[in-house]
Design a protein around this motif. Structure first.
Motif, PDB file in Angstrom:
ATOM      1  N   ALA A   1     -26.990  30.253  26.155  1.00 15.78           N
ATOM      2  CA  ALA A   1     -26.842  29.224  27.182  1.00 15.78           C
ATOM      3  C   ALA A   1     -25.527  28.499  26.949  1.00 15.78           C
ATOM      4  N   LEU A   2     -24.824  28.183  28.031  1.00 12.84           N
ATOM      5  CA  LEU A   2     -23.594  27.402  27.964  1.00 12.84           C
ATOM      6  C   LEU A   2     -23.932  25.976  28.374  1.00 12.84           C
ATOM      7  N   VAL A   3     -23.556  25.018  27.528  1.00 13.77           N
ATOM      8  CA  VAL A   3     -23.968  23.629  27.742  1.00 13.77           C
ATOM      9  C   VAL A   3     -22.742  22.720  27.836  1.00 13.77           C
ATOM     10  N   ASP A   4     -22.755  21.845  28.832  1.00 13.52           N
ATOM     11  CA  ASP A   4     -21.715  20.829  29.002  1.00 13.52           C
ATOM     12  C   ASP A   4     -22.208  19.540  28.367  1.00 13.52           C
ATOM     13  N   VAL A   5     -21.801  19.279  27.143  1.00 11.79           N
ATOM     14  CA  VAL A   5     -22.293  18.085  26.442  1.00 11.79           C
ATOM     15  C   VAL A   5     -21.465  16.849  26.764  1.00 11.79           C
ATOM     16  N   THR A   6     -20.278  17.032  27.326  1.00 10.96           N
ATOM     17  CA  THR A   6     -19.414  15.886  27.632  1.00 10.96           C
ATOM     18  C   THR A   6     -19.473  15.482  29.094  1.00 10.96           C
ATOM     19  N   ASP A   7     -20.250  16.221  29.895  1.00  5.12           N
ATOM     20  CA  ASP A   7     -20.423  15.905  31.323  1.00  5.12           C
ATOM     21  C   ASP A   7     -19.098  15.814  32.077  1.00  5.12           C
ATOM     22  N   ASP A   8     -18.177  16.746  31.758  1.00  2.06           N
ATOM     23  CA  ASP A   8     -16.907  16.781  32.487  1.00  2.06           C
ATOM     24  C   ASP A   8     -16.820  17.991  33.413  1.00  2.06           C
ATOM     25  N   GLY A   9     -17.936  18.681  33.583  1.00  2.00           N
ATOM     26  CA  GLY A   9     -17.946  19.841  34.470  1.00  2.00           C
ATOM     27  C   GLY A   9     -17.586  21.146  33.788  1.00  2.00           C
ATOM     28  N   ASN A  10     -17.250  21.111  32.510  1.00  2.00           N
ATOM     29  CA  ASN A  10     -16.895  22.315  31.766  1.00  2.00           C
ATOM     30  C   ASN A  10     -17.863  22.515  30.605  1.00  2.00           C
ATOM     31  N   ALA A  11     -18.291  23.754  30.390  1.00  3.53           N
ATOM     32  CA  ALA A  11     -19.162  24.057  29.253  1.00  3.53           C
ATOM     33  C   ALA A  11     -18.398  23.832  27.954  1.00  3.53           C
TER      34      ALA A  11
END
Length: 288
Positions: free
Chosen positions: A182-192
């Protein structure tokens, strides 16, 4: 005349040590699991016996007569195999149910932080997250840095062939099957930002590979600010300082006239010539 050639059917149901319903082939943290077997012969001659056996390889032959719920306390994966026979000896094909019980805390269940290194990006010192392979037990976690901020991924449950993680700083859950990622965006900037790959699932945890996700190259040109370099003042060398090879030094006195004196002499000569011309012109006017 009643003819019965149909074998009965056995169904199995289970509960944990708290009395909660248990779903076969799923992991449960319980000291035991009680399995109840029920025979149904429909409109046939009626159930006569239920036989069962238990093992850890799912190959035993049912031979024990069933009379009360079967308690299974074997740690790990085990099987209960069963069959029923009706009043006219129609015997069911052996069936089985899978029980998964886990009360043992895993060893090496978590690591406190991932491997990382430092790098300077656009003039800013950043902590770079590198690929990490770790075995996590339930509630085990891995801390990893993204853009100089620490985040945490916690394994919260192990299901049937999949693992569920809670990823922070912004809490979110992802469920990943064995061999998938799974690819997760932890910084919520739209990028994994992080790739979570489940390598192997165990009864009480999983081996997981965490790795950073390379960000896409920006398509908008970045204009760098113009920086005016600061030139440090030049300190003249001391008179007894040694001369550095290949540097230009002033010519020794007497060998070559300094350039400023050449200009002074030239101006003086031109002044004398101009004065001489002026004198001649003045004399001619006087004679006339």
């Amino acid at each position: 005349i009643t003819i019965d050639t149909t074998a009965p059917v056995t169904t199995a149901a289970a509960v944990t040590d708290t009395g909660a319903s248990y779903t076969f082939d799923t992991w449960a943290r319980t000291s035991y699991i009680n399995v109840t077997l029920t025979c149904n012969d429909g409109s046939g001659s009626g159930c006569s016996t239920i036989q069962y056996c238990t093992d850890t390889v799912n190959t035993c032959t049912p031979s024990t007569a069933y009379s009360a719920p079967v308690q299974i306390s074997t740690e790990g994966t085990s099987y209960i195999r069963y069959k029923s026979t009706d009043a006219v000896s129609n015997t069911e094909t052996t069936a089985s149910s899978t029980i998964k019980k886990d009360t043992t805390a895993p060893t090496g269940s978590h690591t406190s932080s991932g491997y990382y290194g430092n790098a300077t990006i656009n003039g800013t010192l950043e902590i770079i997250f590198r690929e990490t392979l770790v075995t996590l037990g339930k509630n085990g976690y891995l801390r990893f840095p993204i853009k100089n901020l620490w985040h945490r991924c916690t394994l919260i449950s192990v299901g049937n062939g999949s693992v569920t993680f809670s990823v922070e700083s912004t809490p979110k859950q992802v469920t990943v099957k064995e061999g998938e990622y799974a690819l997760v965006d932890v910084t919520d900037d739209g990028n994994a930002d992080v790739n979570i790959t489940v390598v192997k699932i165990y009864s009480s945890g999983a081996t997981v590979r965490f790795s950073p996700v390379e960000q896409p190259v920006a398509t908008t040109p970045v204009t760098s600010p113009i920086v005016t370099p600061t030139v440090p003042p030049v300190t003249p060398p001391a008179q007894n300082a040694s001369v550095v090879k290949n540097e230009t030094t002033p010519a020794p006195s007497g060998r070559k006239l300094p350039l400023v004196w050449a200009y002074v002499i030239l101006v003086a000569i031109l002044g004398i010539i101009a004065f001489f011309i002026y004198s001649v012109m003045s004399r001619k006017k006087t004679e006339q």
